[in-house]
Structure formats: structure tokens, C-alpha cells
Design an enzyme around this catalytic site. Sequence first.
Site, mmCIF file in Angstrom:
data_model
loop_
_atom_site.group_PDB
_atom_site.id
_atom_site.type_symbol
_atom_site.label_atom_id
_atom_site.label_comp_id
_atom_site.label_asym_id
_atom_site.label_seq_id
_atom_site.Cartn_x
_atom_site.Cartn_y
_atom_site.Cartn_z
ATOM 1 N N GLU A 120 0.823 -1.206 0.000
ATOM 2 C CA GLU A 120 0.000 0.000 0.000
ATOM 3 C C GLU A 120 0.861 1.261 0.000
ATOM 4 O O GLU A 120 1.839 1.363 0.744
ATOM 5 C CB GLU A 120 -0.907 0.002 1.232
ATOM 6 N N LYS A 197 -9.629 2.774 -2.415
ATOM 7 C CA LYS A 197 -9.823 2.126 -1.110
ATOM 8 C C LYS A 197 -11.233 2.391 -0.579
ATOM 9 O O LYS A 197 -11.643 3.538 -0.407
ATOM 10 C CB LYS A 197 -8.770 2.670 -0.151
ATOM 11 N N CYS A 234 -5.966 -2.628 2.220
ATOM 12 C CA CYS A 234 -5.687 -2.510 3.647
ATOM 13 C C CYS A 234 -6.902 -2.702 4.552
ATOM 14 O O CYS A 234 -7.360 -3.805 4.750
ATOM 15 C CB CYS A 234 -4.985 -1.178 3.933
#
Length: 386
Positions: A120, A197, A234
Site C-alpha cells: 500500500e 480504497k 488494507c
Amino acid sequence: MSESNFKSLEDTLNKYIPPEELREVKRVLYGRPDDNELKFSEETISLAKDVDIELKGYVFSARREDLRRPRIVRVAAVQNTVDIPTTAPIHVQRDALHEKISNILRVAVTAGVNIVCLQEAWTMPFAFCTREKFPWCEFAEDVENGPTTKMLKELARQYNMVIISPILERDSNHHDTIWNTAVVISNNGTYIGKHRKNHIPRVGDFNESTYYYEGDTGHPVFETQFGRIAINICYGRHHPQNWMMFGVNGAEIVFNPSATVGGLSEPLWGIEARNAAIANSFFTVAINRVGTEVFPNEFTSGNGLPAHKDFGPFYGSSYVAAPDGSRTPGLSRDKSGLLVVEMDLNLCRQIKDFWGFQMTQRLPLYAESLAKAIKPDYKPQTIRDS
């Protein structure tokens, strides 16, 4: 054993458990008694030593079928330290990471990798903890024509490799807003698309909503020459529905590029991506940063602890899980590394046929229940003892 001496769970198991018992321990812990190690060429091993990275490889096989050929693909996960001080000029930090990743990708191509995913926000230190806008916003760049994508397009074409590049995105078409984004580059060197994300943490030092909002790209699955892939960035790994929707859209491999530290999440790390692989009958690739990144100014977490200049160590431990519930050993907790896994994607359908999770999951039932649950006047379905 102190944390500083704890390199990985696998090293400890191998060191202290007798060989005759270790196979059974691995069967229970990792779903298979043997690691099924992937053999590398001398060139690959030598090159990994030259660029000073840990190199590990494993194989997931599937049952031979009469009507389908094996669908063999080699997938790689990269975890890496940030070696340049965070006080250096932005272009110096980024150029150093470009060089480091370029060297690691040289190892990957000699290992026959078809798809590689980086960690990430790999082009920068994970500065979002500081909540300082400057100079960190300078790392943001265009997903299609920024310097990072331009570099990786050339390498993807040269190496015939799909590259997933999680970066800080600058969207100049929409008021220069910033997103946490994974860029997908085809093995022919063209831009395929991006995913932003979906879930943004607000926990401990991870106050990322200072910089970007929840993503607006849904749950895209990218159909590449080597298989259907998706990226669960994540914090999204804590949300089962996020994994599920990538599966609903047909993903065979879901990558989870992450940045997380031991004091926050390490007991969860080996569970979530593996559980997602089981529940959704796809492969998962869990990738974590490694090393400690120190910032010029102190910051606080809002948890009563003293101000500090670093997160503590990111613990690496990147691994791959298969739809049958088995998983590879992980990379170390403290060293840059390349994990290469050869997998037969036929295993995804075979596990669906065996367990029937998708056939029995009853999506209409939950869709109806959730449609009720999100309404302001919702009353939980609770039956109380009178």
C-alpha cells in the site's frame, strides 16, 4: 524471546518443534502438512541476494480435470522497507523507492512471475499518521500518466507482467482531490483501470480520512490474461462484505496491499485474508509493509499515549491463502522480500463444487435484511424473554 529476535512464526516453529511433529502442526495451523516449496533458478537466487531481499516460493495445486486444462499462474507479493529518511526531498524519496522496486521486479521476472502486487502507498512513507498535509500531499500523482505509472508501464511490457501499483492518487479532473488507489497495469504495458480504497480507518495512528475519503469505484474485478483479479486495500480486509463483493463479481485472486503495525493488528493478520479465501472460494494475497518509518515531528493518537515520531514497526509477514483454506508460510517480520506463489486457478471452481458456499449463501435473504437494516426506523429482530 524478545520481539526484536522474533523474525517469523515459521522460524520459531521450525526451531522448536521436532520434525516428526511439525508436519501435524502445519496441517492444523496452515491447512497442509508440507510447505510445497517452489524451486528457483540459480539466477533468481543470486539476484535476490544481490538486491538484498528475502525470497520465498510455494505451490498450490489442483485436481487434474478431464475437460479443463490446468490454469497455472505465478503471483508475487512485494513487501519492502523505506530506506531514505522522511526528511529528504520528495523526489529523492520517490526515486529511491522506484529504484528499489525496479530491482525487486528484476528478481520477479526471472522467477517467472505473471502478476505482482506492491504494498500500500509504496511510493512514499506511510505519513498519514502525522495528519500533516505538507509535504506529504506532494507524493500524490496521476494514475495514468504520473511518473510511477509511466515507469511501471514500461517494466510491465518488458517483463510481460501484470503489475498492481497502490499509490496516492491526485485526481486533477475533480478539483485535485486525493485518493488511496491501486493502479492495474496490463502485461502489454497499458493502463487497465484503478480501484480506490473502500474503507478508511479512524483507529490509533491510522487517521487517514485527513487525506482522502472512502472510495467510489465499487468492487471492480480486472480480467487479465492471467486471471480475474481484484484489490482489497488494507483496512477493507476487516470488512467481510468487501471481500464478498469481489467474489460476487467473479474474482479468482484478491490482493490485499496493506500497512499495519504489530501492536494494532498482528493477531488478526493471519486470519482475515485466509478466512476470506475460504468464504469466497478465491485466492487471497495479503501484503504488509515492513520496517519502522520515523517522521520529523511528533504526533499523537488520541489514545492517551505520549506523542511519538513513528508508528512502531510494520511487521511484514506477507502470505497467500488458497480457497481450500490452506496457506503459505509468511515472509519475515523485518526484511524486504518477494513471495512467489504458483497456483492452479482451477482450484477455485473445484472448491465451490465441493463446499457449495456460493450455492448456499442465500444472497437475496441478506439483501432483503440489509435493505431493512439501513433504514432510520429499523428495529432489530430481537426476541426477548418476558
